[in-house]
Design an enzyme around this catalytic site. Structure first.
Site, PDB file in Angstrom:
ATOM      1  N   GLN A 134       0.827  -1.213   0.000  1.00 20.60           N
ATOM      2  CA  GLN A 134       0.000   0.000   0.000  1.00 20.60           C
ATOM      3  C   GLN A 134       0.853   1.252   0.000  1.00 20.60           C
ATOM      4  OE1 GLN A 134      -3.384  -0.240  -0.791  1.00 20.60           O
ATOM      5  NE2 GLN A 134      -2.323  -2.166  -1.098  1.00 20.60           N
TER       6      GLN A 134
ATOM      7  N   HIS B 289       1.555   2.956  -3.321  1.00 23.75           N
ATOM      8  CA  HIS B 289       0.528   3.709  -4.058  1.00 23.75           C
ATOM      9  C   HIS B 289       0.891   5.180  -4.189  1.00 23.75           C
ATOM     10  CE1 HIS B 289      -2.683   1.122  -5.309  1.00 23.75           C
ATOM     11  NE2 HIS B 289      -2.645   0.480  -4.160  1.00 23.75           N
TER      12      HIS B 289
ATOM     13  N   GLU C 137      -8.620   1.601   6.102  1.00 18.56           N
ATOM     14  CA  GLU C 137      -9.261   1.167   4.856  1.00 18.56           C
ATOM     15  C   GLU C 137      -9.131  -0.359   4.723  1.00 18.56           C
ATOM     16  OE1 GLU C 137      -7.073   2.153   1.348  1.00 18.56           O
ATOM     17  OE2 GLU C 137      -8.758   1.779   0.026  1.00 18.56           O
ATOM     18  N   HIS C 138      -7.912  -0.855   4.894  1.00 20.61           N
ATOM     19  CA  HIS C 138      -7.670  -2.302   4.881  1.00 20.61           C
ATOM     20  C   HIS C 138      -7.070  -2.686   6.223  1.00 20.61           C
ATOM     21  CE1 HIS C 138      -6.759  -0.902   0.704  1.00 20.61           C
ATOM     22  NE2 HIS C 138      -7.649  -1.824   0.424  1.00 20.61           N
TER      23      HIS C 138
ATOM     24  N   ASP D 237      -7.234  -6.390  -3.638  1.00 21.14           N
ATOM     25  CA  ASP D 237      -7.057  -5.285  -4.581  1.00 21.14           C
ATOM     26  C   ASP D 237      -7.393  -5.720  -6.001  1.00 21.14           C
ATOM     27  OD1 ASP D 237      -6.323  -3.349  -2.832  1.00 21.14           O
ATOM     28  OD2 ASP D 237      -4.190  -3.378  -3.303  1.00 21.14           O
TER      29      ASP D 237
ATOM     30  N   GLU E 281     -50.701  16.547  14.632  1.00 19.67           N
ATOM     31  CA  GLU E 281     -49.673  17.411  14.023  1.00 19.67           C
ATOM     32  C   GLU E 281     -50.296  18.672  13.411  1.00 19.67           C
ATOM     33  OE1 GLU E 281     -47.086  15.352  11.275  1.00 19.67           O
ATOM     34  OE2 GLU E 281     -45.914  14.467  12.894  1.00 19.67           O
TER      35      GLU E 281
ATOM     36  N   HIS F 257     -53.824  16.433   5.469  1.00 20.71           N
ATOM     37  CA  HIS F 257     -53.364  15.040   5.552  1.00 20.71           C
ATOM     38  C   HIS F 257     -54.497  14.154   6.069  1.00 20.71           C
ATOM     39  CE1 HIS F 257     -49.411  16.882   5.257  1.00 20.71           C
ATOM     40  NE2 HIS F 257     -48.824  15.694   5.252  1.00 20.71           N
TER      41      HIS F 257
HETATM   42  N1  NAD Z   1      -9.214   4.321  -1.640  1.00 22.98           N
HETATM   43  C1  NAD Z   1      -9.268   3.546  -2.680  1.00 22.98           C
HETATM   44  O1  NAD Z   1     -10.160   2.733  -2.827  1.00 22.98           O
HETATM   45  C2  NAD Z   1      -8.198   3.680  -3.745  1.00 22.98           C
HETATM   46  C3  NAD Z   1      -8.136   2.755  -4.805  1.00 22.98           C
HETATM   47  C4  NAD Z   1      -7.169   2.935  -5.794  1.00 22.98           C
HETATM   48  C5  NAD Z   1      -6.292   4.036  -5.737  1.00 22.98           C
HETATM   49  N2  NAD Z   1      -6.387   4.904  -4.689  1.00 22.98           N
HETATM   50  C6  NAD Z   1      -5.553   6.111  -4.632  1.00 22.98           C
HETATM   51  O2  NAD Z   1      -5.768   6.839  -5.827  1.00 22.98           O
HETATM   52  C7  NAD Z   1      -4.688   7.714  -6.016  1.00 22.98           C
HETATM   53  C8  NAD Z   1      -4.308   7.787  -7.494  1.00 22.98           C
HETATM   54  O3  NAD Z   1      -3.617   8.975  -7.715  1.00 22.98           O
HETATM   55  P1  NAD Z   1      -2.812   9.322  -9.052  1.00 22.98           P
HETATM   56  O4  NAD Z   1      -2.228  10.663  -8.858  1.00 22.98           O
HETATM   57  O5  NAD Z   1      -1.930   8.194  -9.385  1.00 22.98           O
HETATM   58  O6  NAD Z   1      -3.882   9.344 -10.211  1.00 22.98           O
HETATM   59  P2  NAD Z   1      -5.219  10.185 -10.468  1.00 22.98           P
HETATM   60  O7  NAD Z   1      -5.765   9.643 -11.736  1.00 22.98           O
HETATM   61  O8  NAD Z   1      -6.085  10.212  -9.269  1.00 22.98           O
HETATM   62  O9  NAD Z   1      -4.757  11.687 -10.731  1.00 22.98           O
HETATM   63  C9  NAD Z   1      -4.012  12.045 -11.848  1.00 22.98           C
HETATM   64  C10 NAD Z   1      -4.503  13.380 -12.391  1.00 22.98           C
HETATM   65  O10 NAD Z   1      -4.312  14.416 -11.442  1.00 22.98           O
HETATM   66  C11 NAD Z   1      -4.223  15.659 -12.128  1.00 22.98           C
HETATM   67  N3  NAD Z   1      -3.157  16.460 -11.526  1.00 22.98           N
HETATM   68  C12 NAD Z   1      -1.861  16.125 -11.364  1.00 22.98           C
HETATM   69  N4  NAD Z   1      -1.180  17.132 -10.795  1.00 22.98           N
HETATM   70  C13 NAD Z   1      -2.072  18.142 -10.591  1.00 22.98           C
HETATM   71  C14 NAD Z   1      -1.975  19.458 -10.032  1.00 22.98           C
HETATM   72  N5  NAD Z   1      -0.837  19.935  -9.561  1.00 22.98           N
HETATM   73  N6  NAD Z   1      -3.100  20.204  -9.970  1.00 22.98           N
HETATM   74  C15 NAD Z   1      -4.291  19.732 -10.422  1.00 22.98           C
HETATM   75  N7  NAD Z   1      -4.420  18.496 -10.983  1.00 22.98           N
HETATM   76  C16 NAD Z   1      -3.332  17.710 -11.052  1.00 22.98           C
HETATM   77  C17 NAD Z   1      -3.857  15.355 -13.557  1.00 22.98           C
HETATM   78  O11 NAD Z   1      -4.886  15.833 -14.400  1.00 22.98           O
HETATM   79  C18 NAD Z   1      -3.774  13.828 -13.626  1.00 22.98           C
HETATM   80  O12 NAD Z   1      -4.395  13.298 -14.767  1.00 22.98           O
HETATM   81  C19 NAD Z   1      -3.564   7.242  -5.115  1.00 22.98           C
HETATM   82  O13 NAD Z   1      -3.477   8.175  -4.033  1.00 22.98           O
HETATM   83  C20 NAD Z   1      -4.051   5.894  -4.597  1.00 22.98           C
HETATM   84  O14 NAD Z   1      -3.606   5.623  -3.309  1.00 22.98           O
HETATM   85  C21 NAD Z   1      -7.321   4.755  -3.715  1.00 22.98           C
HETATM   86  N1  HSO Z   2      -5.193  -0.628  -2.900  1.00 24.60           N
HETATM   87  C1  HSO Z   2      -6.061   0.153  -3.733  1.00 24.60           C
HETATM   88  C2  HSO Z   2      -7.326   0.455  -2.947  1.00 24.60           C
HETATM   89  O1  HSO Z   2      -7.114   1.085  -1.818  1.00 24.60           O
HETATM   90  C3  HSO Z   2      -6.543  -0.522  -4.974  1.00 24.60           C
HETATM   91  C4  HSO Z   2      -5.529  -1.003  -5.944  1.00 24.60           C
HETATM   92  C5  HSO Z   2      -5.637  -1.012  -7.302  1.00 24.60           C
HETATM   93  N2  HSO Z   2      -4.529  -1.615  -7.772  1.00 24.60           N
HETATM   94  C6  HSO Z   2      -3.789  -1.954  -6.775  1.00 24.60           C
HETATM   95  N3  HSO Z   2      -4.391  -1.597  -5.647  1.00 24.60           N
HETATM   96 ZN    ZN Z   3      -3.397  -1.453  -3.752  1.00 25.75          ZN
END
Ligand code: NAD
Ligand code: HSO
Ligand code: ZN
Length: 422
Positions: free
Chosen positions: A250, A253, A317-318, A351, A405, A410
């Site tokens: 995690q 990510h 979350e997990h 995941d 009421e 009603h």
């Molecule tokens: N909670 C869940 O269930 C879950 C599941 C999968 C992933 N996630 C999370 O999702 C997130 C994915 O993030 P990511 O960044 O890889 O992809 P993302 O697709 O969420 O964001 C990317 C986009 O952010 C925009 N961006 C980048 N910099 C910017 C700025 N300075 N200002 C405004 N917009 C901007 C761009 O348009 C880009 O396309 C990770 O934090 C991951 O942990 C959570």
């Molecule tokens: N861990 C993320 C959800 O919190 C989901 C994900 C997608 N691919 C790998 N992991």
């Molecule tokens: Zn994951």
């Protein structure tokens, strides 16, 4: 990881906070993005794609040709894996469909509830730092099962596996749009992107903030799903190398992900720390994982009771329970998005492919929110039918309550019918 020994309860709140983000600063960046898409539609999207994703786009929709070639671009092993994941996730989610049952609350008064798929939904598939095509399955399958008529997908990535998965789950349109602007496009609609009623999907701080902001404008959202996180509770029966691998899974990510380790064994915590150092070296995304591990904590507790208390407070979350009698311990957990039991249940399986959904509440929202399920994609419409016998039975109750009421109209809606039956 920073090991903290036997913290006093008074120290827990500070210890268990996630990395604090300056939400007003992020809002200040996101609000103009929402506004630009609202006022300039596709033209605004083009400006933002150039600014934040460095791409020049005329058309946002993925073409039929891109969908067709996606399949050829993937190797057979990956396609088989995606199909297997599809099967498992479909099987688990199909069991969530509820049958309709009519309930007679009193003679002649029948009530029931219909589940109806939300007509138009939007699914956001993160793609900034990794193309999360598994999220297409996690959102698309329940949407498909719920019977949503229009499923609009937005993602900044053009990875072929996203398109392959999108075809499997039957999305109705797909666009190469990322970040807050994708959320705005689906919320307000543009010349190219259809407006939807509810938006799903995880994403970075811009995406999550955009979802929170548009939810104030009457568009529903699934939940605030921010940076991924995992908590592990481990005892002497756990394997340090497995636990380190789970924490890193995690942590990789993003730098803003946080992981938490709780144990009654000081020796075990030290072993995990050694393993983290070893395994970090082998990761291509070691910089992200390193930053997030640096923000994370390992907590040494006095007892299982204390561990469970801390975990319920944290609401991960997990949550991985690598402990003896994990199933019994799990029954004592009331705040977590998804729980993984024993030494051979890595969170990665959830995941991708075991069947449960990976779109889960982060940042403590698991205290009150559930992860995505088929239920998230349906509305429940209640229906009732009252017969002549029924209105005689229930009428006096309603008349008495309406009168108390002071709502005479009603009362009259019932009385007028009762009189007609005299
Ligand atoms: N909670 C869940 O269930 C879950 C599941 C999968 C992933 N996630 C999370 O999702 C997130 C994915 O993030 P990511 O960044 O890889 O992809 P993302 O697709 O969420 O964001 C990317 C986009 O952010 C925009 N961006 C980048 N910099 C910017 C700025 N300075 N200002 C405004 N917009 C901007 C761009 O348009 C880009 O396309 C990770 O934090 C991951 O942990 C959570
Ligand atoms: N861990 C993320 C959800 O919190 C989901 C994900 C997608 N691919 C790998 N992991
Ligand atoms: Zn994951």
């Amino acid at each position: 990881m920073n090991i903290i020994s036997y913290p006093e309860r008074s120290e827990w709140p500070e210890l268990l906070t996630r990395p604090v983000q300056d939400s007003s600063a992020i809002e200040a960046k996101v609000l103009p993005i929402l506004d630009l898409v609202k006022t300039k539609g596709d033209e605004g999207l083009r400006e933002l794609a150039k600014k934040f994703d460095g791409i020049d786009l005329n058309e946002f929709a993925f073409s039929q040709e891109e969908f067709d070639t996606a399949e050829d671009q993937l190797d057979e092993t990956l396609k088989a894996a995606i199909r297997q994941a599809y099967q498992n996730i479909h099987t688990f989610h199909k069991a969530q469909l509820q049958s309709v049952e009519k309930i007679e609350t009193m003679p002649g008064v029948t009530c029931w509830r219909r589940s109806v798929g939300i007509e138009k939904v939007g699914i956001y598939i993160p793609g900034g730092t990794a193309p999360l095509f598994s999220t297409v399955l996690m959102l698309g399958i329940p949407a498909q099962l719920a019977g949503c008529k229009e499923v609009v997908l937005c993602t900044p990535s053009n990875h072929p596996a996203i398109l392959f998965a999108a075809k499997l789950v039957g999305v109705t349109s797909a666009f190469r749009i990322g970040g807050a602007q994708a959320i705005a496009a689906m919320a307000y609609g543009t010349e190219s992107v259809p407006k939807v009623y509810k938006i799903f999907g995880p994403g970075n701080q811009y995406v999550t903030t955009a979802k929170m902001l548009i939810s104030k404008e009457g568009i529903a959202i699934d939940m605030p799903a921010g940076p991924s996180e995992v908590a592990v509770y481990a005892d002497d029966t756990a394997v340090a190398s497995f636990v380190a691998a789970d924490l890193l899974s995690q942590a990789e990510h993003g730098a803003d992900s946080q992981v938490l380790l709780v144990s009654t064994s000081e020796k075990f915590l030290a072993e995990v720390n050694d393993e983290l150092t070893l395994q970090l070296e082998q990761l291509p995304r070691r910089d992200l994982a390193f930053q997030s591990i640096t923000n994370s904590k390992a907590i040494l507790v006095n007892s299982a009771y204390e561990a469970i208390d801390i975990l319920n407070d944290y609401a991960a979350e997990h949550l991985i329970l690598s402990v003896e009698d994990a199933e019994l311990v799990a029954e004592k957990i009331f705040n977590a998005g998804s729980i993984f039991l024993g030494n051979y249940t890595p969170e990665s399986c959830g995941d991708y492919a075991s069947g449960t959904n990976h779109t889960l509440p982060t940042n403590g929202y698991a205290r009150a929110f559930s992860g995505v399920s088929v239920d998230s994609f349906v509305k429940k419409i209640t229906v009732q039918h009252i017969t002549e016998i029924g209105i005689r039975n229930i009428g006096p109750t309603v008349e008495a309550m309406a009168e108390a009421e002071s709502l005479d109209a009603h009362k009259r809606a019932v009385s007028i019918r009762l009189k007609s039956l005299l």
